[in-house]
Design a protein around this motif. Sequence first.
Motif, short mmCIF file in Angstrom:
data_model
loop_
_atom_site.label_atom_id
_atom_site.label_comp_id
_atom_site.label_asym_id
_atom_site.label_seq_id
_atom_site.Cartn_x
_atom_site.Cartn_y
_atom_site.Cartn_z
N ALA A 93 23.11 11.71 -21.07
CA ALA A 93 23.81 12.96 -21.42
C ALA A 93 25.29 12.87 -21.06
N PRO A 142 17.32 16.17 -29.59
CA PRO A 142 16.95 16.28 -28.17
C PRO A 142 18.08 15.91 -27.21
N TRP A 143 19.02 15.07 -27.63
CA TRP A 143 20.04 14.59 -26.69
C TRP A 143 21.24 15.54 -26.56
N LEU A 144 21.30 16.57 -27.38
CA LEU A 144 22.40 17.54 -27.31
C LEU A 144 21.93 18.81 -26.61
N THR A 145 22.58 19.14 -25.50
CA THR A 145 22.24 20.36 -24.77
C THR A 145 22.95 21.55 -25.40
N PRO A 146 22.48 22.77 -25.14
CA PRO A 146 23.18 23.95 -25.64
C PRO A 146 24.65 24.00 -25.19
N GLU A 147 24.91 23.50 -23.98
CA GLU A 147 26.28 23.50 -23.48
C GLU A 147 27.17 22.57 -24.30
N MET A 148 26.63 21.44 -24.73
CA MET A 148 27.39 20.51 -25.56
C MET A 148 27.69 21.12 -26.92
N GLU A 151 28.43 13.60 -23.69
CA GLU A 151 29.50 14.57 -23.42
C GLU A 151 30.86 13.89 -23.39
#
Length: 500
Positions: free
Chosen positions: A351, A427-433, A355
């Motif tokens: 992650a 799956p590898w992208l978070t909501p924050e990203m 980012e």
Amino acid sequence: MNKILLFNPKSAVAKHRIPNSILSIAASVEGKYQWAIVDGNCEADPLAKLESYLETGEYKYIGFTIMPGPQLKQGIPFAKAIKERFPGTVMIWGGYFPSTQPKAVLESGYVDFVINGPGDHAFPSLIDALEKGTPYEFIKNVTYYANGDIIKNPKEDLFEQDPLPPLPYDKLNDFYGIDKWYLGRTYLGERTMAYHSSIGCPFTCSFCAVVPIYEARWKAKSAKNVYNDVKYIHDKWGADAIEFHDNNFFVSEKRTVEFSKLIKPEKMSWWGMARIDTMDKFSDASLAAVREGGCKIIFFGAESGNNLILEQLDKGGTQTGDQIIRFAERLKKFDIIPEYSFVLGTPAPTAKQVEAQIDFEIDFIKRVKAVNPRTEIVLYTYSPVPTEGSALFKQVQEQGFKYPRVLEDWISPAWENFDMRKNPLTPWLTPEMIDKIRNFETVLNGVYPTVTDIRLNDLKRRAIKLVAGVRYKVNMYKYPYEIKLLQRVWKYRQPEISGF
């Protein structure tokens, strides 16, 4: 009962374009079978219109053209309703979506055949075979369901474009007035037409939906024939601008320059798509001829300023981050606006690396803007496409990404946004990203509102720039609510979603 009904599902809220894909299918059967077109963009109740034709009992075949995203919202429920009410019809789908997702389409039970790629030869051959009761198992570009399996017939070599029959514009005009429905006011002109001058692309970018269909092949109409078609619509219906919807209009420098010189006396503005490394090889004289011929803006898939990411995306060619910046600066002297798209959020082992890649692209985009502030920036979030055999698609599958298996699931809001490359569902992208990408996009569009939004006057532009400028300068992108509010009130237009 052998007439053909052709359907173009709704794809836009406004500024509808000539339905070139379905019109090419009409051209392929012109003179052999009677046909009618229903355009979902032009009908208040397109399903009722389709059913009114089918109720005559004269239409046995119905063809849908389906792009991913908005067209599925009508395509899926309408096809299901038609097959339930008129089970004797033969349902044939073509376009990017069924070509890349044939299993979900054919296992739905209401689509009988998929045209996998160009249908200029496959569609009339399939109709002939069904009419005569002869085998269709050897017709190239046809996919179907048989004995529990999806059968993909071999792909046809791309064929020359000039010998194809002319598009039946006059008959389309009988169904829907071209001047009323298909020539919209845009940044390019008051009466903008859409046109396809070529098919395919000679590159194999592993993030591109075109690659599995055309497999690095490209064929184009001659400059003269393109000019003749455009001039016909210019002279008969008053078109004054052109959107070339080719996947890659500028492959041939010679053809591009020849067309530019032919169209110059007509004083038409135009737009098309290109590769940076291809056009960077154009001579200064060629670029000058392109601008003098009316080209105002060109869309380029910049994708990333990171050379390692370009390699991961299998961008091919010779494009580099340095070239992206240099070419944006080069176009300034020709008064051509470069429209650069970037893909953020490509997969990485950790992650932290994902980012870091997003942060790099944000800084790189600001460098592009510094050398040429007129550069239009279009941001996409990486969305996987099923390019068979590509290392990138294998990587996203290993990280847990899956497509819907049931056709109806494709019209859920989440997957519609996926098709617009705004919600990647990866799956590898978070909501924050994702928030970071979207918030930067909001601030960027505030400081540099797109020139293509013709409804945004100078006063509004200055106001939103003033509000967003401080954030942009100090790299403060979180919670840009004041900018979002202005964009919502003024109905700010993002060209990647709604076009010009």
